[in-house]
Design a protein around this motif. Sequence first.
Motif, PDB file in Angstrom:
ATOM      1  N   LYS A  87       4.806   8.602  -1.816  1.00 50.61           N
ATOM      2  CA  LYS A  87       5.509   9.891  -1.955  1.00 50.61           C
ATOM      3  C   LYS A  87       6.359   9.951  -2.692  1.00 50.61           C
ATOM      4  O   LYS A  87       7.386   8.947  -2.783  1.00 50.61           O
ATOM      5  N   LYS A  88       6.512  10.950  -3.800  1.00 51.39           N
ATOM      6  CA  LYS A  88       7.718  11.068  -4.743  1.00 51.39           C
ATOM      7  C   LYS A  88       9.040  11.587  -3.833  1.00 51.39           C
ATOM      8  O   LYS A  88       8.747  12.301  -2.845  1.00 51.39           O
ATOM      9  N   GLN A  89      10.053  11.055  -4.188  1.00 49.75           N
ATOM     10  CA  GLN A  89      11.296  11.462  -3.590  1.00 49.75           C
ATOM     11  C   GLN A  89      11.856  12.682  -4.095  1.00 49.75           C
ATOM     12  O   GLN A  89      12.814  13.316  -3.484  1.00 49.75           O
ATOM     13  N   HIS A  90      11.311  13.382  -4.924  1.00 52.40           N
ATOM     14  CA  HIS A  90      11.834  14.577  -5.628  1.00 52.40           C
ATOM     15  C   HIS A  90      11.636  15.797  -4.571  1.00 52.40           C
ATOM     16  O   HIS A  90      10.309  15.882  -4.241  1.00 52.40           O
ATOM     17  N   THR A  91      12.424  16.578  -4.347  1.00 52.55           N
ATOM     18  CA  THR A  91      12.197  17.980  -3.510  1.00 52.55           C
ATOM     19  C   THR A  91      11.661  18.960  -4.143  1.00 52.55           C
ATOM     20  O   THR A  91      11.087  19.906  -3.755  1.00 52.55           O
ATOM     21  N   THR A  92      11.792  18.911  -5.568  1.00 50.70           N
ATOM     22  CA  THR A  92      11.074  19.967  -6.397  1.00 50.70           C
ATOM     23  C   THR A  92       9.496  20.027  -6.330  1.00 50.70           C
ATOM     24  O   THR A  92       8.941  21.058  -6.532  1.00 50.70           O
ATOM     25  N   THR A  93       8.941  18.809  -5.947  1.00 50.09           N
ATOM     26  CA  THR A  93       7.449  19.012  -5.984  1.00 50.09           C
ATOM     27  C   THR A  93       7.174  19.098  -4.425  1.00 50.09           C
ATOM     28  O   THR A  93       5.685  18.921  -4.218  1.00 50.09           O
ATOM     29  N   SER A  94       7.924  19.362  -3.445  1.00 47.98           N
ATOM     30  CA  SER A  94       7.259  19.415  -2.115  1.00 47.98           C
ATOM     31  C   SER A  94       6.340  20.853  -1.923  1.00 47.98           C
ATOM     32  O   SER A  94       5.788  20.772  -1.075  1.00 47.98           O
ATOM     33  N   HIS A  95       6.337  21.853  -2.639  1.00 51.38           N
ATOM     34  CA  HIS A  95       5.620  22.852  -2.560  1.00 51.38           C
ATOM     35  C   HIS A  95       4.173  22.521  -3.330  1.00 51.38           C
ATOM     36  O   HIS A  95       3.186  23.326  -3.194  1.00 51.38           O
ATOM     37  N   THR A  96       4.064  21.478  -4.240  1.00 47.06           N
ATOM     38  CA  THR A  96       2.775  21.229  -4.573  1.00 47.06           C
ATOM     39  C   THR A  96       2.240  19.674  -4.275  1.00 47.06           C
ATOM     40  O   THR A  96       2.464  18.704  -4.784  1.00 47.06           O
ATOM     41  N   SER A 116       3.131  15.472  -5.655  1.00 44.69           N
ATOM     42  CA  SER A 116       4.203  14.830  -4.951  1.00 44.69           C
ATOM     43  C   SER A 116       3.825  13.482  -4.340  1.00 44.69           C
ATOM     44  O   SER A 116       4.222  12.945  -3.703  1.00 44.69           O
ATOM     45  N   VAL A 117       2.823  12.864  -5.347  1.00 43.98           N
ATOM     46  CA  VAL A 117       2.253  11.521  -4.821  1.00 43.98           C
ATOM     47  C   VAL A 117       2.009  10.713  -5.945  1.00 43.98           C
ATOM     48  O   VAL A 117       1.534  11.205  -7.111  1.00 43.98           O
ATOM     49  N   ASN A 118       2.378   9.382  -6.134  1.00 40.66           N
ATOM     50  CA  ASN A 118       2.176   8.483  -6.915  1.00 40.66           C
ATOM     51  C   ASN A 118       0.994   7.518  -6.475  1.00 40.66           C
ATOM     52  O   ASN A 118       1.199   7.035  -5.290  1.00 40.66           O
ATOM     53  N   GLN A 119       0.127   7.305  -7.600  1.00 42.52           N
ATOM     54  CA  GLN A 119      -0.986   6.086  -7.053  1.00 42.52           C
ATOM     55  C   GLN A 119      -0.822   5.130  -8.136  1.00 42.52           C
ATOM     56  O   GLN A 119      -0.650   5.289  -9.391  1.00 42.52           O
ATOM     57  N   THR A 120      -0.964   3.697  -7.535  1.00 42.16           N
ATOM     58  CA  THR A 120      -0.908   2.610  -8.349  1.00 42.16           C
ATOM     59  C   THR A 120      -2.167   1.802  -7.577  1.00 42.16           C
ATOM     60  O   THR A 120      -2.394   1.681  -6.627  1.00 42.16           O
ATOM     61  N   SER A 121      -2.934   1.400  -8.744  1.00 44.08           N
ATOM     62  CA  SER A 121      -4.195   0.413  -8.343  1.00 44.08           C
ATOM     63  C   SER A 121      -4.442  -0.811  -8.796  1.00 44.08           C
ATOM     64  O   SER A 121      -3.824  -0.911  -9.868  1.00 44.08           O
ATOM     65  N   TRP A 122      -4.858  -1.712  -7.968  1.00 39.86           N
ATOM     66  CA  TRP A 122      -5.191  -3.091  -8.473  1.00 39.86           C
ATOM     67  C   TRP A 122      -6.838  -3.271  -8.291  1.00 39.86           C
ATOM     68  O   TRP A 122      -7.238  -3.004  -7.385  1.00 39.86           O
ATOM     69  N   GLY A 123      -7.503  -3.610  -9.509  1.00 35.52           N
ATOM     70  CA  GLY A 123      -8.909  -3.927  -9.180  1.00 35.52           C
ATOM     71  C   GLY A 123      -9.254  -4.967  -8.357  1.00 35.52           C
ATOM     72  O   GLY A 123      -8.541  -5.813  -8.013  1.00 35.52           O
ATOM     73  N   PRO A 124     -10.507  -5.128  -8.416  1.00 37.00           N
ATOM     74  CA  PRO A 124     -11.143  -6.293  -7.581  1.00 37.00           C
ATOM     75  C   PRO A 124     -11.208  -7.445  -8.241  1.00 37.00           C
ATOM     76  O   PRO A 124     -11.065  -8.415  -7.632  1.00 37.00           O
ATOM     77  N   ASN A 125     -10.923  -7.483  -9.459  1.00 42.56           N
ATOM     78  CA  ASN A 125     -10.800  -8.944 -10.349  1.00 42.56           C
ATOM     79  C   ASN A 125      -9.292  -9.326 -10.347  1.00 42.56           C
ATOM     80  O   ASN A 125      -9.211 -10.205 -10.746  1.00 42.56           O
ATOM     81  N   LYS A 126      -8.394  -8.632  -9.921  1.00 44.29           N
ATOM     82  CA  LYS A 126      -7.094  -9.195  -9.969  1.00 44.29           C
ATOM     83  C   LYS A 126      -6.762 -10.004  -8.591  1.00 44.29           C
ATOM     84  O   LYS A 126      -7.447  -9.666  -7.736  1.00 44.29           O
ATOM     85  N   SER A 127      -6.127 -11.061  -9.061  1.00 42.35           N
ATOM     86  CA  SER A 127      -6.049 -11.860  -7.847  1.00 42.35           C
ATOM     87  C   SER A 127      -5.288 -11.373  -6.688  1.00 42.35           C
ATOM     88  O   SER A 127      -4.410 -10.330  -6.664  1.00 42.35           O
ATOM     89  N   GLU A 128      -5.294 -11.747  -5.510  1.00 39.04           N
ATOM     90  CA  GLU A 128      -4.872 -11.263  -4.150  1.00 39.04           C
ATOM     91  C   GLU A 128      -3.352 -11.312  -4.160  1.00 39.04           C
ATOM     92  O   GLU A 128      -2.691 -10.405  -3.912  1.00 39.04           O
ATOM     93  N   ARG A 129      -3.055 -12.559  -4.707  1.00 39.21           N
ATOM     94  CA  ARG A 129      -1.448 -12.938  -4.793  1.00 39.21           C
ATOM     95  C   ARG A 129      -0.682 -11.730  -5.679  1.00 39.21           C
ATOM     96  O   ARG A 129       0.216 -11.395  -5.327  1.00 39.21           O
TER      97      ARG A 129
END
Length: 155
Positions: free
Chosen positions: A70-79, A83-96
């Motif tokens: 969740k974003k910490q800014h209260t200005t995006t609480s109505h949207t 109000s969400v950050n997403q970061t992804s790691w693919g299947p080929n990225k090492s587990e560590r």
Amino acid sequence: MSNISADLIWEVTRNHNSYLVKRRTGGGTQFSRDPFNLTNKHSRKYGGFVNQQAIGIQPGEKGGVVLTTKKQHTTTSHTPASSVNQTSWGPNKSERKTYAGIVGHTAKRGYRPDLRHEAVARASAIRQSQRPKKDSPEKKPRGAKAKKIAESKAT
């Protein structure tokens, strides 16, 4: 939601909310379907809809892991969508590297360091479920009688 305390929200919604799953078996255990709940336990600490800062880990569409915070800014609480950050790691990225990235995005930046262990454990379980299953090896005959029967079947 910014002018209502998280404790008040929890007290009002803890017995009745859309994420709550009640079971009569097993001593009346309560679970949560909240996407920001890392352990799926119905509790104040892990409840993502209550806390201003929450971490969610889900499997990616093509494998891998997606970290949602969740974003910490209260200005995006109505949207809610923004109000969400997403970061992804693919299947080929090492587990560590995946686990180090999760720790780097959360605990090392001071974003809910108390959930570091649970976040890495959930990512580990997701990555383990995405591994291909190994075929079980053929059972070897044990004992003299079993070896004689196996030899007779082979010939």
